[in-house]
Design an enzyme around this catalytic site. Sequence first.
Site, short mmCIF file in Angstrom:
data_model
loop_
_atom_site.label_atom_id
_atom_site.label_comp_id
_atom_site.label_asym_id
_atom_site.label_seq_id
_atom_site.Cartn_x
_atom_site.Cartn_y
_atom_site.Cartn_z
CD GLU A 1 -8.62 0.86 8.17
OE1 GLU A 1 -8.40 -0.17 8.85
OE2 GLU A 1 -8.02 2.03 8.05
CG HIS B 1 -5.76 -2.41 8.97
ND1 HIS B 1 -5.82 -0.94 9.35
CD2 HIS B 1 -4.46 -2.69 9.23
CE1 HIS B 1 -4.64 -0.52 9.58
NE2 HIS B 1 -3.88 -1.35 9.37
CG ASP C 1 -0.24 -0.66 2.69
OD1 ASP C 1 1.05 -0.62 2.58
OD2 ASP C 1 -0.99 -0.98 3.45
CG ASN D 1 -8.81 -1.63 12.40
OD1 ASN D 1 -7.76 -2.28 11.88
ND2 ASN D 1 -9.29 -0.59 11.75
C1 F6R Z 1 1.39 -1.49 6.33
C2 F6R Z 1 0.14 -2.08 6.52
C3 F6R Z 1 -0.61 -2.37 7.52
C4 F6R Z 1 0.29 -2.42 8.80
C5 F6R Z 1 -0.68 -2.40 9.89
C6 F6R Z 1 0.39 -2.54 11.22
O1 F6R Z 1 2.25 -1.60 4.93
O2 F6R Z 1 -0.38 -2.42 5.45
O3 F6R Z 1 -1.68 -3.03 7.37
O4 F6R Z 1 0.72 -3.56 8.70
O5 F6R Z 1 -1.35 -1.10 10.22
O6 F6R Z 1 1.16 -1.41 11.46
P1 F6R Z 1 2.14 -1.58 12.53
O7 F6R Z 1 3.18 -2.58 12.27
O8 F6R Z 1 2.68 0.06 12.55
O9 F6R Z 1 1.64 -1.88 14.02
#
Ligand code: F6R
Length: 261
Positions: A143, A138, A67, A136
């Site tokens: 989301e 995701h 992403d 959450n």
């Molecule tokens: C990042 C992504 C997100 C993160 C998720 C966890 O490329 O796609 O899904 O993996 O938000 O983020 P952290 O690792 O910062 O807790």
Amino acid sequence: MEVIIQSNAEDGCVLGAKIIAKTVREKPDAVLGLATGRTPERLYRELVRMHREEGLDFSRVTTFNLDEYVGLPPEHRQSYRYFMNEHLFRHINIDLANTHVPAGTAQDLQAECRDYEERITAAGGIDVQLLGLGRNGHIGFNEPTGSLRSRTWIKILSEQTLNDNAAVFGDRDAMPRHAVTMGIGTIMEARQVVLLAFGPAKVRAVMEMIEGPLSAICPGSALQAHPRAIVVLDEASAAGLRYASHYRWVDQNKLAWQRYD
Ligand code: F6R
């Protein structure tokens, strides 16, 4: 799902790096799906170490990131392209032309989404996709309630995600509210997925992903239907799992070829 509980995040990241390194050694022109965020930083340091000290060769590897924030150019310090260059690409022998991150500044974002899907297909699909997990539930920026069959698309970030990631931007208003992300259907087509989730903040999402119903409410739960999904946890993120002792039992009784460490 193959659930592996490590004693801490450090060990979890080293194990995750070993899984990716195994793919690259077995298939030098592997296609890797990559993630950003706090969770995989240590994993990337381990891949860099393996490159420097063990000669892990990325010269024929292709990568696709999950992403990118809409509106952030590659040189923006909070863009995911910048993150990847800083944490991995500039430290290993990968050809930058073979590294793909969705273009968050594309004039026509929907065309960019279609093009991203086409580039993944043209590369032969993703061999192993690395994932983190949002609080959450995701994966990527899919989301809760987003379609389980979605392809690369534009998502509106939830307020929870804005709050969780705001610190990196200084304040929440400075943070983009939209992202281009691989869809859940795109992620599910990777031949193998490795999801890392560490720390107490992820307890609930981990429980829902592994032991809750397969539901768009928890996008990570889609991985229950993936034939080769590995989830690497630490003691803290695994604290709420009902079947933790079973996952440990399975891990202790694996055959040699079923292990990654
Ligand atoms: C990042 C992504 C997100 C993160 C998720 C966890 O490329 O796609 O899904 O993996 O938000 O983020 P952290 O690792 O910062 O807790």
